[in-house]
Design a protein around this motif. Structure first.
Motif, PDB file in Angstrom:
ATOM      1  N   LEU A  56     -12.509 -10.397  -0.854  1.00  0.00           N
ATOM      2  CA  LEU A  56     -12.027 -10.193   0.488  1.00  0.00           C
ATOM      3  C   LEU A  56     -11.741  -8.869   0.702  1.00  0.00           C
ATOM      4  N   THR A  57     -11.721  -8.301   1.807  1.00  0.00           N
ATOM      5  CA  THR A  57     -11.244  -7.107   2.328  1.00  0.00           C
ATOM      6  C   THR A  57     -10.246  -7.171   3.505  1.00  0.00           C
ATOM      7  N   ILE A  58      -9.149  -6.493   3.265  1.00  0.00           N
ATOM      8  CA  ILE A  58      -8.164  -6.441   4.506  1.00  0.00           C
ATOM      9  C   ILE A  58      -7.889  -5.084   4.584  1.00  0.00           C
ATOM     10  N   LYS A  59      -7.529  -4.869   5.858  1.00  0.00           N
ATOM     11  CA  LYS A  59      -7.087  -3.321   6.268  1.00  0.00           C
ATOM     12  C   LYS A  59      -5.437  -3.730   6.574  1.00  0.00           C
ATOM     13  N   ALA A  60      -4.965  -2.597   5.985  1.00  0.00           N
ATOM     14  CA  ALA A  60      -3.403  -2.647   6.300  1.00  0.00           C
ATOM     15  C   ALA A  60      -3.228  -1.148   7.069  1.00  0.00           C
ATOM     16  N   MET A  61      -2.588  -1.615   8.428  1.00  0.00           N
ATOM     17  CA  MET A  61      -2.356  -0.190   8.961  1.00  0.00           C
ATOM     18  C   MET A  61      -1.009   0.060   9.443  1.00  0.00           C
ATOM     19  N   GLY A  62      -0.665   1.333   9.014  1.00  0.00           N
ATOM     20  CA  GLY A  62       0.682   1.298   9.044  1.00  0.00           C
ATOM     21  C   GLY A  62       1.293   2.026  10.481  1.00  0.00           C
ATOM     22  N   HIS A  63       2.068   1.609  11.121  1.00  0.00           N
ATOM     23  CA  HIS A  63       2.460   1.917  12.351  1.00  0.00           C
ATOM     24  C   HIS A  63       4.067   2.222  12.281  1.00  0.00           C
ATOM     25  N   GLN A  64       4.619   2.996  13.260  1.00  0.00           N
ATOM     26  CA  GLN A  64       5.931   3.056  13.494  1.00  0.00           C
ATOM     27  C   GLN A  64       6.677   1.932  14.232  1.00  0.00           C
ATOM     28  N   TRP A  65       7.229   0.810  13.763  1.00  0.00           N
ATOM     29  CA  TRP A  65       7.507   0.520  12.348  1.00  0.00           C
ATOM     30  C   TRP A  65       7.053  -0.595  11.891  1.00  0.00           C
ATOM     31  N   TYR A  66       5.881  -0.989  12.001  1.00  0.00           N
ATOM     32  CA  TYR A  66       5.385  -2.100  11.390  1.00  0.00           C
ATOM     33  C   TYR A  66       4.014  -1.894  10.736  1.00  0.00           C
ATOM     34  N   TRP A  67       3.464  -3.139   9.892  1.00  0.00           N
ATOM     35  CA  TRP A  67       2.098  -2.880   9.560  1.00  0.00           C
ATOM     36  C   TRP A  67       1.424  -4.071  10.253  1.00  0.00           C
ATOM     37  N   SER A  83       6.749   3.079   1.402  1.00  0.00           N
ATOM     38  CA  SER A  83       7.154   3.838   0.556  1.00  0.00           C
ATOM     39  C   SER A  83       6.781   5.236   1.010  1.00  0.00           C
ATOM     40  N   GLU A  84       6.789   5.573   2.299  1.00  0.00           N
ATOM     41  CA  GLU A  84       6.767   7.139   2.795  1.00  0.00           C
ATOM     42  C   GLU A  84       7.533   7.196   3.833  1.00  0.00           C
ATOM     43  N   ILE A  85       8.293   8.165   3.871  1.00  0.00           N
ATOM     44  CA  ILE A  85       8.993   8.483   5.037  1.00  0.00           C
ATOM     45  C   ILE A  85       8.522   8.523   6.237  1.00  0.00           C
ATOM     46  N   CYS A  86       8.963   7.762   7.079  1.00  0.00           N
ATOM     47  CA  CYS A  86       8.026   7.627   8.449  1.00  0.00           C
ATOM     48  C   CYS A  86       8.992   7.466   9.669  1.00  0.00           C
ATOM     49  N   GLY A  87      10.290   8.055   9.653  1.00  0.00           N
ATOM     50  CA  GLY A  87      10.895   7.948  10.652  1.00  0.00           C
ATOM     51  C   GLY A  87      12.175   7.118  10.691  1.00  0.00           C
ATOM     52  N   ALA A  88      12.884   6.565  11.678  1.00  0.00           N
ATOM     53  CA  ALA A  88      14.175   6.012  11.745  1.00  0.00           C
ATOM     54  C   ALA A  88      14.146   4.641  11.097  1.00  0.00           C
ATOM     55  N   ASN A  89      12.984   3.953  11.348  1.00  0.00           N
ATOM     56  CA  ASN A  89      12.920   2.656  10.850  1.00  0.00           C
ATOM     57  C   ASN A  89      12.088   2.448   9.537  1.00  0.00           C
ATOM     58  N   HIS A  90      12.089   3.511   8.801  1.00  0.00           N
ATOM     59  CA  HIS A  90      11.132   3.498   7.479  1.00  0.00           C
ATOM     60  C   HIS A  90      11.559   2.393   6.599  1.00  0.00           C
ATOM     61  N   SER A  91      12.881   1.958   6.500  1.00  0.00           N
ATOM     62  CA  SER A  91      13.359   1.224   5.616  1.00  0.00           C
ATOM     63  C   SER A  91      13.267  -0.231   6.175  1.00  0.00           C
ATOM     64  N   PHE A  92      12.818  -0.324   7.534  1.00  0.00           N
ATOM     65  CA  PHE A  92      12.608  -1.576   8.182  1.00  0.00           C
ATOM     66  C   PHE A  92      11.296  -2.103   8.435  1.00  0.00           C
ATOM     67  N   MET A  93      10.464  -1.715   7.735  1.00  0.00           N
ATOM     68  CA  MET A  93       9.274  -2.116   7.909  1.00  0.00           C
ATOM     69  C   MET A  93       8.392  -2.624   6.636  1.00  0.00           C
ATOM     70  N   PRO A  94       8.951  -4.032   6.102  1.00  0.00           N
ATOM     71  CA  PRO A  94       8.597  -4.551   5.009  1.00  0.00           C
ATOM     72  C   PRO A  94       7.036  -5.071   4.726  1.00  0.00           C
ATOM     73  N   ILE A  95       6.688  -5.528   3.658  1.00  0.00           N
ATOM     74  CA  ILE A  95       5.445  -5.892   3.472  1.00  0.00           C
ATOM     75  C   ILE A  95       5.591  -7.306   2.690  1.00  0.00           C
ATOM     76  N   VAL A  96       4.745  -8.323   3.297  1.00  0.00           N
ATOM     77  CA  VAL A  96       4.931  -9.579   2.297  1.00  0.00           C
ATOM     78  C   VAL A  96       3.661 -10.198   2.124  1.00  0.00           C
ATOM     79  N   VAL A  97       3.188 -10.478   0.944  1.00  0.00           N
ATOM     80  CA  VAL A  97       1.827 -11.103   0.533  1.00  0.00           C
ATOM     81  C   VAL A  97       2.156 -12.190   0.018  1.00  0.00           C
ATOM     82  N   GLU A  98       1.364 -13.248   0.603  1.00  0.00           N
ATOM     83  CA  GLU A  98       1.471 -14.834   0.254  1.00  0.00           C
ATOM     84  C   GLU A  98       0.290 -15.081  -0.446  1.00  0.00           C
ATOM     85  N   SER A  99       0.164 -15.619  -1.735  1.00  0.00           N
ATOM     86  CA  SER A  99      -0.795 -15.805  -2.396  1.00  0.00           C
ATOM     87  C   SER A  99      -1.052 -17.503  -2.486  1.00  0.00           C
ATOM     88  N   VAL A 100      -1.997 -17.987  -1.944  1.00  0.00           N
ATOM     89  CA  VAL A 100      -2.102 -19.486  -1.799  1.00  0.00           C
ATOM     90  C   VAL A 100      -3.719 -19.838  -2.369  1.00  0.00           C
TER      91      VAL A 100
END
Lengths: 78, 230
Positions: free
Chosen positions: B95-106, B197-214
């Motif tokens: 499977l291939t997934i694209k993860a795109m970073g935005h200010q401030w969400y994935w 994990s790369e400083i990206c502005g005001a809400n850099h600490s508030f754009m987490p990633i959650v991977v759910e494996s099922v």
């Protein structure tokens, strides 16, 4: 007639000190490494091996599912 | 996720992360070996009355303190290179997934079969349910089938970000205009957390990633449902 003093050691003082301290230094550092290996590394390897030896992914998944932690699949009650 | 006051790595959820853990133990063991030796030598040096201002050189000690560190470095480099090449192997992902970073969400795009895409915003603290983790939960998780090789193509739409999930042993910079590839296998079912994990502005600490494996069937059900909702 006075007794003459024994001549003090005047050479080889550093070598004597090194002969005493270096084996202790290397020995202690080896002991530290071996202690780390058997206190940290081996228990960690064993913990991972034991965890996966009897691991039943389906059983664990069902337990997690019933606990409600997944977003993609809800507990059977819901 | 990490426990409060946790010092070490999170439990590994992928084979690569397990290798990294064991390598770190090996490297740390060598660090302890060198540190105890140096500490002992420092104490011995400050506690002696022997001084000689006229030593000019000594071939023997120069040889020792050149060869010994070289040997230690080789002992570190060999396992390190082994893991490096292991991570670089051709892995034939399912499977291939694209993860795109935005200010401030994935945002995640699953485009192998259909066109599934969604944004993943952090759940604000005041909206959390009991038991959820502060600053780590997102409204939509990246769901993957467990025990399958997954390829993630990471990029960004605005500034630099970085897609990281410590328990899977994955971190890849998201650079605008560039596609970076990383891959992993989730060894077990579960929920795995990471943070940008790369400083990206005001809400850099508030754009987490959650991977759910099922399991695969649940992943397929989920993706059908997501496509229907879209």
């Amino acid at each position: 007639m006075t007794m003459s003093l024994t001549k003090p050691a005047m050479r080889g003082l550093l070598a004597k000190r090194l002969r005493f301290h270096l084996p202790i230094a290397f020995g202690l550092s080896l002991i530290a490494a071996i202690a780390f290996k058997y206190a940290v590394t081996e228990p960690r390897n064993k913990a991972y091996a034991d965890f996966y030896k009897q691991y039943d992914a389906t059983k664990e998944f069902n337990a997690m599912k019933e606990a409600g932690i997944f977003e993609s699949v809800r507990p059977s009650g819901e | 996720m990490a426990h409060p006051s946790q010092l070490g790595f999170q439990d590994a959820a992928s084979p690569v992360m397990e290798e990294l853990l064991h390598f770190h133990d090996h490297a740390l063991m060598i660090v302890f070996l060198i540190s105890t030796l140096v500490l002992y030598i420092i104490i011995a040096m400050v506690s002696t009355k022997l001084t000689n201002k006229y030593i000019l050189d000594s071939q023997e000690i120069e040889i020792v303190w050149t060869v010994l560190p070289a040997v230690i470095l080789i002992l570190i480099a060999l396992p390190s290179l082994r893991i490096l090449y292991l991570m670089d192997e051709i892995n034939d992902p399912h499977l291939t997934i694209k993860a795109m970073g935005h200010q401030w969400y994935w945002s995640y795009e699953y485009t192998d079969y259909e066109n599934l895409g969604f944004d993943s915003y952090m759940i604000p603290t005041q909206d959390l349910n009991p038991g959820q983790f502060r600053l780590l939960e997102t409204d939509h998780r990246m769901v993957i089938p467990m025990e399958s090789p997954i390829r993630v193509l990471v990029s960004a739409e605005d500034v630099l970000h970085s897609w990281a999930v410590p328990s899977l042993g994955v971190k890849m910079d998201a650079v605008p205009g560039r596609l970076n590839q990383t891959a992993f296998i989730a060894s077990r079912p579960g929920v795995f957390y990471g943070q940008c994990s790369e400083i990206c502005g005001a809400n850099h600490s508030f754009m987490p990633i959650v991977v759910e494996s099922v399991p695969l069937e649940h992943f397929e059900n989920w993706s059908s449902l997501m496509l229907k909702d879209a």
